[in-house]
Design an enzyme around this catalytic site. Sequence first.
Site, PDB file in Angstrom:
ATOM      1  N   LYS A  79     -39.388  25.197  94.104  1.00 32.45           N
ATOM      2  CA  LYS A  79     -39.859  24.073  94.934  1.00 32.45           C
ATOM      3  C   LYS A  79     -38.612  23.269  95.273  1.00 32.45           C
ATOM      4  O   LYS A  79     -38.106  22.515  94.449  1.00 32.45           O
ATOM      5  CB  LYS A  79     -40.862  23.230  94.139  1.00 32.45           C
ATOM      6  CG  LYS A  79     -41.808  22.378  94.974  1.00 32.45           C
ATOM      7  CD  LYS A  79     -41.181  21.396  95.924  1.00 32.45           C
ATOM      8  CE  LYS A  79     -40.702  20.129  95.270  1.00 32.45           C
ATOM      9  NZ  LYS A  79     -40.046  19.207  96.282  1.00 32.45           N
TER      10      LYS A  79
ATOM     11  N   GLU B 227     -31.140  18.764  84.514  1.00 37.49           N
ATOM     12  CA  GLU B 227     -29.823  18.282  84.964  1.00 37.49           C
ATOM     13  C   GLU B 227     -30.082  16.953  85.661  1.00 37.49           C
ATOM     14  O   GLU B 227     -30.647  16.931  86.756  1.00 37.49           O
ATOM     15  CB  GLU B 227     -29.199  19.271  85.959  1.00 37.49           C
ATOM     16  CG  GLU B 227     -28.892  20.631  85.393  1.00 37.49           C
ATOM     17  CD  GLU B 227     -27.780  20.615  84.357  1.00 37.49           C
ATOM     18  OE1 GLU B 227     -27.022  19.625  84.308  1.00 37.49           O
ATOM     19  OE2 GLU B 227     -27.692  21.587  83.600  1.00 37.49           O
TER      20      GLU B 227
ATOM     21  N   CYS C   7     -23.984  14.246  91.276  1.00 37.21           N
ATOM     22  CA  CYS C   7     -24.367  13.722  89.956  1.00 37.21           C
ATOM     23  C   CYS C   7     -23.152  13.598  89.036  1.00 37.21           C
ATOM     24  O   CYS C   7     -23.109  12.733  88.175  1.00 37.21           O
ATOM     25  CB  CYS C   7     -25.445  14.577  89.325  1.00 37.21           C
ATOM     26  SG  CYS C   7     -25.113  16.328  89.433  1.00 37.21           S
TER      27      CYS C   7
ATOM     28  N   GLU D  76     -26.645   4.803  88.078  1.00 35.69           N
ATOM     29  CA  GLU D  76     -26.200   5.785  89.071  1.00 35.69           C
ATOM     30  C   GLU D  76     -26.565   5.277  90.464  1.00 35.69           C
ATOM     31  O   GLU D  76     -27.725   5.006  90.744  1.00 35.69           O
ATOM     32  CB  GLU D  76     -26.876   7.134  88.811  1.00 35.69           C
ATOM     33  CG  GLU D  76     -26.418   8.192  89.784  1.00 35.69           C
ATOM     34  CD  GLU D  76     -26.987   9.574  89.465  1.00 35.69           C
ATOM     35  OE1 GLU D  76     -28.214   9.718  89.436  1.00 35.69           O
ATOM     36  OE2 GLU D  76     -26.186  10.500  89.263  1.00 35.69           O
TER      37      GLU D  76
HETATM   38  P1  NDP Z   1     -36.087  13.182  92.605  1.00 35.72           P
HETATM   39  O1  NDP Z   1     -35.811  13.321  91.161  1.00 35.72           O
HETATM   40  O2  NDP Z   1     -37.341  12.486  93.015  1.00 35.72           O
HETATM   41  O3  NDP Z   1     -36.123  14.636  93.302  1.00 35.72           O
HETATM   42  C1  NDP Z   1     -35.629  15.842  92.787  1.00 35.72           C
HETATM   43  C2  NDP Z   1     -36.654  16.957  92.964  1.00 35.72           C
HETATM   44  O4  NDP Z   1     -37.820  16.682  92.163  1.00 35.72           O
HETATM   45  C3  NDP Z   1     -37.193  17.115  94.400  1.00 35.72           C
HETATM   46  O5  NDP Z   1     -37.475  18.469  94.667  1.00 35.72           O
HETATM   47  C4  NDP Z   1     -38.457  16.299  94.340  1.00 35.72           C
HETATM   48  O6  NDP Z   1     -39.374  16.573  95.371  1.00 35.72           O
HETATM   49  C5  NDP Z   1     -38.996  16.699  92.973  1.00 35.72           C
HETATM   50  N1  NDP Z   1     -39.999  15.792  92.407  1.00 35.72           N
HETATM   51  C6  NDP Z   1     -40.195  14.475  92.692  1.00 35.72           C
HETATM   52  N2  NDP Z   1     -41.225  13.997  91.965  1.00 35.72           N
HETATM   53  C7  NDP Z   1     -41.714  15.029  91.226  1.00 35.72           C
HETATM   54  C8  NDP Z   1     -42.774  15.166  90.269  1.00 35.72           C
HETATM   55  N3  NDP Z   1     -43.571  14.140  89.947  1.00 35.72           N
HETATM   56  N4  NDP Z   1     -42.954  16.372  89.694  1.00 35.72           N
HETATM   57  C9  NDP Z   1     -42.168  17.421  90.004  1.00 35.72           C
HETATM   58  N5  NDP Z   1     -41.170  17.355  90.908  1.00 35.72           N
HETATM   59  C10 NDP Z   1     -40.920  16.178  91.491  1.00 35.72           C
HETATM   60  O7  NDP Z   1     -34.841  12.500  93.287  1.00 35.72           O
HETATM   61  P2  NDP Z   1     -34.780  11.593  94.630  1.00 35.72           P
HETATM   62  O8  NDP Z   1     -34.645  12.511  95.778  1.00 35.72           O
HETATM   63  O9  NDP Z   1     -35.912  10.621  94.686  1.00 35.72           O
HETATM   64  O10 NDP Z   1     -33.420  10.787  94.389  1.00 35.72           O
HETATM   65  C11 NDP Z   1     -33.440   9.581  93.649  1.00 35.72           C
HETATM   66  C12 NDP Z   1     -32.244   9.459  92.727  1.00 35.72           C
HETATM   67  O11 NDP Z   1     -32.210  10.559  91.832  1.00 35.72           O
HETATM   68  C13 NDP Z   1     -30.892   9.497  93.401  1.00 35.72           C
HETATM   69  O12 NDP Z   1     -30.512   8.252  93.891  1.00 35.72           O
HETATM   70  C14 NDP Z   1     -30.009   9.940  92.267  1.00 35.72           C
HETATM   71  O13 NDP Z   1     -29.689   8.834  91.454  1.00 35.72           O
HETATM   72  C15 NDP Z   1     -30.884  10.893  91.496  1.00 35.72           C
HETATM   73  N6  NDP Z   1     -30.623  12.316  91.872  1.00 35.72           N
HETATM   74  C16 NDP Z   1     -29.842  13.057  91.042  1.00 35.72           C
HETATM   75  C17 NDP Z   1     -29.514  14.338  91.399  1.00 35.72           C
HETATM   76  C18 NDP Z   1     -28.655  15.198  90.523  1.00 35.72           C
HETATM   77  O14 NDP Z   1     -27.972  16.067  91.033  1.00 35.72           O
HETATM   78  N7  NDP Z   1     -28.701  15.032  89.217  1.00 35.72           N
HETATM   79  C19 NDP Z   1     -29.932  14.923  92.674  1.00 35.72           C
HETATM   80  C20 NDP Z   1     -30.796  14.081  93.452  1.00 35.72           C
HETATM   81  C21 NDP Z   1     -31.101  12.826  93.047  1.00 35.72           C
HETATM   82  P3  NDP Z   1     -39.277  15.685  96.718  1.00 35.72           P
HETATM   83  O15 NDP Z   1     -38.055  16.137  97.409  1.00 35.72           O
HETATM   84  O16 NDP Z   1     -40.513  15.987  97.448  1.00 35.72           O
HETATM   85  O17 NDP Z   1     -39.218  14.246  96.296  1.00 35.72           O
END
Ligand code: NDP
Length: 464
Positions: free
Chosen positions: A170, A245, A279, A371
């Site tokens: 996903k 991660e 990240c 972050e």
């Molecule tokens: P999320 O954690 O919401 O998204 C990451 C993935 O998880 C996406 O595929 C998202 O889907 C999915 N997801 C969201 N909610 C759920 C749930 N309840 N159950 C299962 N899967 C879920 O990150 P955001 O895009 O909202 O980013 C917000 C913050 O997260 C950033 O500002 C940053 O701080 C951090 N982040 C960290 C990353 C890393 O590499 N460690 C990468 C991205 C973000 P969908 O896209 O539909 O929301």
Amino acid sequence: MKAHDGMYIGGEWRPAAGPDAIAVVNPADEQVIGHVPAGTAEDVDAAVRAARAAFPGWAATPPAERAGRIAALRDVLAARKDEIAETVTAELGSPLPLSQAVHAGVPVLVAGSYAELAASYAFEEKLGNSTVLLEPVGVVGAITPWNYPLHQIVAKVAPALAAGCTVVLKPAEDTPLTAQLFAEAVQEAGLPAGVFNLVTGIGAVAGQALAGHEGVDLVSFTGSTAVGRRIGATAGAAVKRVALELGGKSANVILPGADLAKAVNVGVANVMSNSGQTCSAWTRMLVDAERYEEAVALAATAVAKYVPGERIGPVVNAKQQARVRGYIEKGVEEGARLVAGGPEAPRDQGYYVSPTVFADVTPDMTIAQEEIFGPVLSILRYEDVDDALRIANGTVYGLAGAVWGADDEEAVAFARRMDTGQVDINGGRFNPLAPFGGYKQSGVGRELGPHGLSEYLQTKSLQF
Ligand code: NDP
């Protein structure tokens, strides 16, 4: 942009179960560039069934043959590099040279490393009178973010396939077109039907259904700490394996004897790359009191090169833009000194954020602890090396970091005392085989190289 209107399940593109679609937006100009289906629990269920059906056959496929398929996948990714780079640029907004070198280039390296590891990994070992078999965990539910759309996918799918697992992915709703290209590459590489499956959709629906599905044996997630916690709790309740991660607030520690100009320039480039949406970015620069102002001036000069719309792209969406600008306002409010950038958007169109540098940041400030995930660097002052260590280790995170010293020995001695998963010594190069993952709240488990492969294995011991 090309977009499929179905899900890739069981080796074919199938119509989605529901009628809803997700609009994909180019963050550089805010234009809709395509639509993909918004998957439901029904789509997830179909994908997990396909992955379960394919699992016994793929798990029993000799590792050398699995290696051959992964090598074919690497070759397709390499052949389609330009198309991949253009797609990432269209849905993430990253400048094309970055998309070519990193977003399209690194996945080829990582897929290649797993083609080699699948062939050479010891899936069996002897321990006294036991033979220990390292067997695939089963069906993997992979949930990936948008910041490195293809790398995040390949860093999960390639080791899972090398281990003999099958996968349901996903991807992030902001970057599904790159995920669809990856599914095309899987098909073109001739991987057996059901070994890899794709369900596009939103996290709260498709992601949650995947994380909680009883047919999934391991959930591998990359993204925010908030969602990671939730996925960890869901997986824990069902006693399934989980790899997380999560975020970071990594320190770039410049010791008194280091080459200051080099350390500052590389440090600024590290933070600004990908608009700060990394990240492992070294978002806290630590400099000794004596050379502090010199470092601040060097950072201001270095960041001026990052002209929005040219060398640096937008952030991924309006929500992230508002969030990052909110952090910049908070930094000003809490008394940090703005050296470059600021909260105002630098362009009228697109989700751009001004490349920003803060000086006089103290460890207790929000911008030194949380972050930000945008092009924002905080420069902190330390009094002595022990103080630097206290500051470096003084967050809930521990994902990455850098140390610059007079020589490698001095930098390594400091790095040994850091609570973090990966440290670059005096500008050490990226290594696709090095384990990547977090201490503390930065996560659970490791990705990349043999350590990443072992996440997808479970052990069985036979006594003779
Ligand atoms: P999320 O954690 O919401 O998204 C990451 C993935 O998880 C996406 O595929 C998202 O889907 C999915 N997801 C969201 N909610 C759920 C749930 N309840 N159950 C299962 N899967 C879920 O990150 P955001 O895009 O909202 O980013 C917000 C913050 O997260 C950033 O500002 C940053 O701080 C951090 N982040 C960290 C990353 C890393 O590499 N460690 C990468 C991205 C973000 P969908 O896209 O539909 O929301």
